[in-house]
Design a protein around this motif. Structure first.
Motif, PDB file in Angstrom:
ATOM      1  N   VAL A   6      29.756  16.939  -9.669  1.00  7.57           N
ATOM      2  CA  VAL A   6      30.260  16.894 -11.047  1.00  7.57           C
ATOM      3  C   VAL A   6      30.632  18.295 -11.520  1.00  7.57           C
ATOM      4  CG1 VAL A   6      29.692  16.302 -13.433  1.00  7.57           C
ATOM      5  CG2 VAL A   6      28.911  14.829 -11.559  1.00  7.57           C
ATOM      6  N   ALA A   7      29.809  19.284 -11.194  1.00  3.99           N
ATOM      7  CA  ALA A   7      30.094  20.660 -11.587  1.00  3.99           C
ATOM      8  C   ALA A   7      31.422  21.132 -11.013  1.00  3.99           C
ATOM      9  CB  ALA A   7      28.965  21.574 -11.129  1.00  3.99           C
ATOM     10  N   PHE A   8      31.707  20.739  -9.776  1.00  7.54           N
ATOM     11  CA  PHE A   8      32.976  21.144  -9.154  1.00  7.54           C
ATOM     12  C   PHE A   8      34.153  20.320  -9.668  1.00  7.54           C
ATOM     13  CE2 PHE A   8      36.099  20.210  -5.763  1.00  7.54           C
ATOM     14  CZ  PHE A   8      36.718  21.463  -5.735  1.00  7.54           C
ATOM     15  N   LEU A   9      34.016  19.000  -9.680  1.00 10.04           N
ATOM     16  CA  LEU A   9      35.135  18.125 -10.042  1.00 10.04           C
ATOM     17  C   LEU A   9      35.396  18.094 -11.541  1.00 10.04           C
ATOM     18  CD1 LEU A   9      34.340  15.128  -7.668  1.00 10.04           C
ATOM     19  CD2 LEU A   9      36.264  16.711  -7.454  1.00 10.04           C
ATOM     20  N   GLN A  10      34.386  18.442 -12.345  1.00  9.70           N
ATOM     21  CA  GLN A  10      34.521  18.395 -13.798  1.00  9.70           C
ATOM     22  C   GLN A  10      34.972  17.012 -14.266  1.00  9.70           C
ATOM     23  OE1 GLN A  10      33.871  21.193 -16.172  1.00  9.70           O
ATOM     24  NE2 GLN A  10      32.685  21.538 -14.298  1.00  9.70           N
ATOM     25  N   CYS A  11      34.359  15.990 -13.698  1.00 10.01           N
ATOM     26  CA  CYS A  11      34.733  14.619 -14.035  1.00 10.01           C
ATOM     27  C   CYS A  11      33.711  14.010 -14.991  1.00 10.01           C
ATOM     28  CB  CYS A  11      34.830  13.770 -12.764  1.00 10.01           C
ATOM     29  SG  CYS A  11      33.335  13.796 -11.745  1.00 10.01           S
ATOM     30  N   ASN A  12      34.149  13.018 -15.761  1.00 10.85           N
ATOM     31  CA  ASN A  12      33.243  12.349 -16.695  1.00 10.85           C
ATOM     32  C   ASN A  12      32.855  10.951 -16.239  1.00 10.85           C
ATOM     33  OD1 ASN A  12      35.592  10.954 -17.076  1.00 10.85           O
ATOM     34  ND2 ASN A  12      35.864  11.523 -19.219  1.00 10.85           N
ATOM     35  N   GLU A  13      33.399  10.537 -15.083  1.00  9.85           N
ATOM     36  CA  GLU A  13      33.097   9.201 -14.568  1.00  9.85           C
ATOM     37  C   GLU A  13      33.301   9.202 -13.059  1.00  9.85           C
ATOM     38  OE1 GLU A  13      33.984   4.960 -16.471  1.00  9.85           O
ATOM     39  OE2 GLU A  13      35.751   5.800 -15.484  1.00  9.85           O
ATOM     40  N   MET A  14      32.405   8.536 -12.329  1.00 10.14           N
ATOM     41  CA  MET A  14      32.501   8.496 -10.878  1.00 10.14           C
ATOM     42  C   MET A  14      32.087   7.114 -10.372  1.00 10.14           C
ATOM     43  SD  MET A  14      30.625  10.931  -7.992  1.00 10.14           S
ATOM     44  CE  MET A  14      31.217  12.432  -8.758  1.00 10.14           C
ATOM     45  N   VAL A  15      32.899   6.564  -9.466  1.00  8.05           N
ATOM     46  CA  VAL A  15      32.569   5.303  -8.808  1.00  8.05           C
ATOM     47  C   VAL A  15      31.743   5.618  -7.566  1.00  8.05           C
ATOM     48  CG1 VAL A  15      33.482   3.230  -7.675  1.00  8.05           C
ATOM     49  CG2 VAL A  15      34.679   4.217  -9.646  1.00  8.05           C
ATOM     50  N   VAL A  16      30.611   4.938  -7.409  1.00  9.27           N
ATOM     51  CA  VAL A  16      29.716   5.227  -6.290  1.00  9.27           C
ATOM     52  C   VAL A  16      29.385   3.942  -5.535  1.00  9.27           C
ATOM     53  CG1 VAL A  16      27.480   6.165  -5.556  1.00  9.27           C
ATOM     54  CG2 VAL A  16      28.683   7.183  -7.509  1.00  9.27           C
ATOM     55  N   GLY A  17      29.539   3.984  -4.220  1.00  8.18           N
ATOM     56  CA  GLY A  17      29.178   2.856  -3.360  1.00  8.18           C
ATOM     57  C   GLY A  17      28.301   3.345  -2.218  1.00  8.18           C
ATOM     58  N   ARG A  18      27.773   2.405  -1.462  1.00  7.36           N
ATOM     59  CA  ARG A  18      26.904   2.758  -0.339  1.00  7.36           C
ATOM     60  C   ARG A  18      27.040   1.716   0.761  1.00  7.36           C
ATOM     61  NH1 ARG A  18      22.505  -0.722  -0.764  1.00  7.36           N
ATOM     62  NH2 ARG A  18      22.103  -1.546  -2.839  1.00  7.36           N
ATOM     63  N   ASP A  19      26.656   2.120   1.981  1.00  8.46           N
ATOM     64  CA  ASP A  19      26.700   1.178   3.095  1.00  8.46           C
ATOM     65  C   ASP A  19      25.325   0.552   3.317  1.00  8.46           C
ATOM     66  OD1 ASP A  19      25.152   2.962   4.553  1.00  8.46           O
ATOM     67  OD2 ASP A  19      26.755   3.582   5.909  1.00  8.46           O
ATOM     68  N   MET A  20      25.132  -0.063   4.496  1.00  4.65           N
ATOM     69  CA  MET A  20      23.942  -0.868   4.758  1.00  4.65           C
ATOM     70  C   MET A  20      22.831  -0.104   5.470  1.00  4.65           C
ATOM     71  SD  MET A  20      26.361  -1.006   7.148  1.00  4.65           S
ATOM     72  CE  MET A  20      26.005   0.416   8.151  1.00  4.65           C
ATOM     73  N   ARG A  21      23.005   1.191   5.661  1.00  2.00           N
ATOM     74  CA  ARG A  21      21.977   1.944   6.381  1.00  2.00           C
ATOM     75  C   ARG A  21      20.653   1.916   5.621  1.00  2.00           C
ATOM     76  NH1 ARG A  21      24.264   5.314  10.451  1.00  2.00           N
ATOM     77  NH2 ARG A  21      26.477   4.825  10.581  1.00  2.00           N
ATOM     78  N   VAL A  22      19.571   1.984   6.350  1.00  2.00           N
ATOM     79  CA  VAL A  22      18.240   1.856   5.758  1.00  2.00           C
ATOM     80  C   VAL A  22      18.009   2.902   4.670  1.00  2.00           C
ATOM     81  CG1 VAL A  22      15.763   1.935   6.245  1.00  2.00           C
ATOM     82  CG2 VAL A  22      17.312   0.827   7.871  1.00  2.00           C
ATOM     83  N   SER A  23      18.529   4.106   4.869  1.00  2.00           N
ATOM     84  CA  SER A  23      18.314   5.186   3.902  1.00  2.00           C
ATOM     85  C   SER A  23      19.331   5.199   2.767  1.00  2.00           C
ATOM     86  CB  SER A  23      18.343   6.539   4.612  1.00  2.00           C
ATOM     87  OG  SER A  23      19.581   6.738   5.275  1.00  2.00           O
ATOM     88  N   SER A  24      20.351   4.361   2.826  1.00  2.00           N
ATOM     89  CA  SER A  24      21.424   4.434   1.839  1.00  2.00           C
ATOM     90  C   SER A  24      20.985   4.127   0.409  1.00  2.00           C
ATOM     91  CB  SER A  24      22.576   3.510   2.248  1.00  2.00           C
ATOM     92  OG  SER A  24      23.246   4.032   3.377  1.00  2.00           O
ATOM     93  N   PRO A  25      20.143   3.103   0.150  1.00  2.00           N
ATOM     94  CA  PRO A  25      19.756   2.836  -1.247  1.00  2.00           C
ATOM     95  C   PRO A  25      19.086   4.029  -1.926  1.00  2.00           C
ATOM     96  CG  PRO A  25      19.230   0.946   0.127  1.00  2.00           C
ATOM     97  CD  PRO A  25      19.637   2.049   1.056  1.00  2.00           C
ATOM     98  N   SER A  26      18.129   4.668  -1.257  1.00  2.00           N
ATOM     99  CA  SER A  26      17.421   5.782  -1.890  1.00  2.00           C
ATOM    100  C   SER A  26      18.314   7.018  -2.015  1.00  2.00           C
ATOM    101  CB  SER A  26      16.154   6.127  -1.104  1.00  2.00           C
ATOM    102  OG  SER A  26      16.460   6.533   0.223  1.00  2.00           O
TER     103      SER A  26
END
Length: 462
Positions: free
Chosen positions: A30-50
């Motif tokens: 966020v500090a670099f992109l200076q954006c106010n909104e971000m879409v975030v997704g994840r895959d099925m890897r065991v560590s992805s949710p955390s």
């Protein structure tokens, strides 16, 4: 930090990457992109949710709101992110299960934030922990784009003739989108294989660039008498095809076939291919009246070349295929639709279209080599074959009238990748041996990677 790679962040969890790092990366992004909104997704890897939760916490703590789209494929993330300032995907793509990572894109153009366009600055923010204090925290909302993505992708289907397709999602993210596709009224039957997301990859590594991972898919295609089969990687941004006889379709040949179809629709268009593609691509594009531009491997490089050239189609040897309608992002459903359209237009099975092109040249496919001194290896082959037409655009590529080879360092794995192509199988065997002989002093015995050419590892004489 070695986890900051050329194109993305990637490493072994939790030894190299963890939640603390991802929280800081969220704030730094966020500090670099200076954006106010971000879409975030994840895959099925065991560590992805955390890891996704930690990343989102960092994003909102830096004052940026998050649209959490949950467990999705990378192409679906791109689809959702087009109308937002930025997007990020927690995934390690085709890497083994112990890995994870992060891909960050600017939302308007969907250009990746890589080492040349900001990833090093994000790394600096992370290491120095230089974060301003926002006036307020961001908010988190949840949205589902799966149905909209599938309907958009199917808009490219023109074929009406019944067909049968087997899709192997490899327990990756493609299973979610292709299962949604099965609910739609389409003229083809889709047979699912390993659609349940499972980050332990219980059946095989989801990497269609490795022929062994397509073996079971090929068997199912033959048993079901399907028209063809599609194998996906973990985050479903790469795909490999097998024809109705169960033979793997070389990526260069598939690319050339679809390039021809698109040039019929858009005469004189520009096709962008990574420079490791077979010469069959050059032959087909030229014969079809198109213009071919060769680019350095890597989706960032292909995407930039496509934008500059206003290309109508782009592709990599690794199975990434890019379309202008998706802001030059991957979409395996569109690729499937294009193949179905081609089969209906020609009235021929896929094997009949592939065979003439695959017989034009003898190609080694990618040979994965464990080499520690990459700079030394590149210099050695450059000097040994200096009498050819040498290109340093991406590693070393040397062209001769009847054969060529390319050697480059992987940007996602600790390997070097060699491709050799000649006019005949006998010439290929000789030339491949010559190149490997030059590389022999640089090979690391322990950990040398198997490949299509050496399924049990490198021969001892090499």
């Amino acid at each position: 930090m070695s986890v900051f790679k050329a194109y993305d962040i990637r490493g072994v969890y939790p030894d190299e990457i963890d939640e603390h790092l991802f929280y800081r990366v969220g704030r730094a992004s966020v500090a670099f992109l200076q954006c106010n909104e971000m879409v975030v997704g994840r895959d099925m890897r065991v560590s992805s949710p955390s890891l996704a939760r930690a990343f989102c916490d960092g994003v909102i703590d830096q004052g940026c709101s998050v649209i959490d789209i949950g467990q999705v494929s990378t192409p679906l993330l791109y689809f959702a992110g087009r109308s937002h300032p930025a997007c990020a995907m927690v995934t390690a793509s085709h890497n083994p299960k112990e890995y994870n990572g992060l891909k960050i894109c600017r939302g308007d153009s969907l250009l990746p934030v890589d080492a040349t366009s900001g990833l090093l600055r994000i790394q600096a923010f992370v290491e120095e922990e230089r974060f301003s204090s926002p006036r307020h925290k961001g908010l988190v909302t949840h949205k589902n784009f799966v149905q909209a993505y599938v309907k958009f992708s199917l808009s490219f289907l023109k074929a009406k003739r019944p067909a049968s397709v087997v899709v192997d999602a490899g327990n990756g993210m493609g299973g979610i989108t292709f299962r949604e596709l099965m609910k739609e009224d389409v003229p083809f039957t889709l047979h699912p294989l390993y659609f349940t997301p499972d980050g332990s990859f219980p059946h095989h590594v989801p990497n269609p660039a490795l022929p062994d991972t397509l073996t079971e898919l090929a068997q199912h295609v033959v048993e079901r008498r399907a028209s063809f089969g599609v194998g996906l990687d973990g985050d479903a941004d790469r795909c490999g095809f097998v024809d109705e006889t169960g033979k793997v379709v070389p990526p260069s040949v598939l690319f050339a076939l679809i390039a021809h179809e698109l040039l019929l629709e858009q005469p004189g268009g520009c096709i962008v291919a990574d420079l490791r593609m077979s010469r069959v691509v050059q032959d087909v594009v030229r014969r079809s009246g198109g213009r071919l531009v060769l680019a350095k491997a890597g989706r960032t490089n292909l995407k930039r070349a496509l934008l500059e050239q206003r290309g109508i189609f782009g592709g990599e040897l690794s199975g990434h295929f890019f379309f202008p309608e998706t802001a030059y992002c991957e979409n395996p459903i569109i690729m499937l639709c294009r193949v179905l359209n081609m089969l209906e237009r020609t009235g021929k099975p896929l094997s009949a279209l592939v065979r003439p092109l695959s017989e034009m040249y003898a190609n080694s496919g990618e040979i994965n080599l464990a080499i520690a001194d990459k700079i030394g290896a590149l210099a050695a082959v450059k000097d040994a074959f200096a009498d050819g037409d040498v290109s340093l655009l991406d590693g070393v590529k040397v062209d001769f009238p009847s054969w060529w080879f390319s050697l480059r360092a992987s940007n996602t794995e600790p390997l070097m990748r060699l491709v050799v192509e000649a006019q005949t199988e006998s010439e290929l065997a000789v030339k491949k041996a010559q190149v490997l002989k030059v590389l022999q002093p640089f090979l690391v015995r322990e950990g040398s990677q198997a490949s299509a050419d050496f399924p049990h590892g490198l021969p001892p004489q090499l």
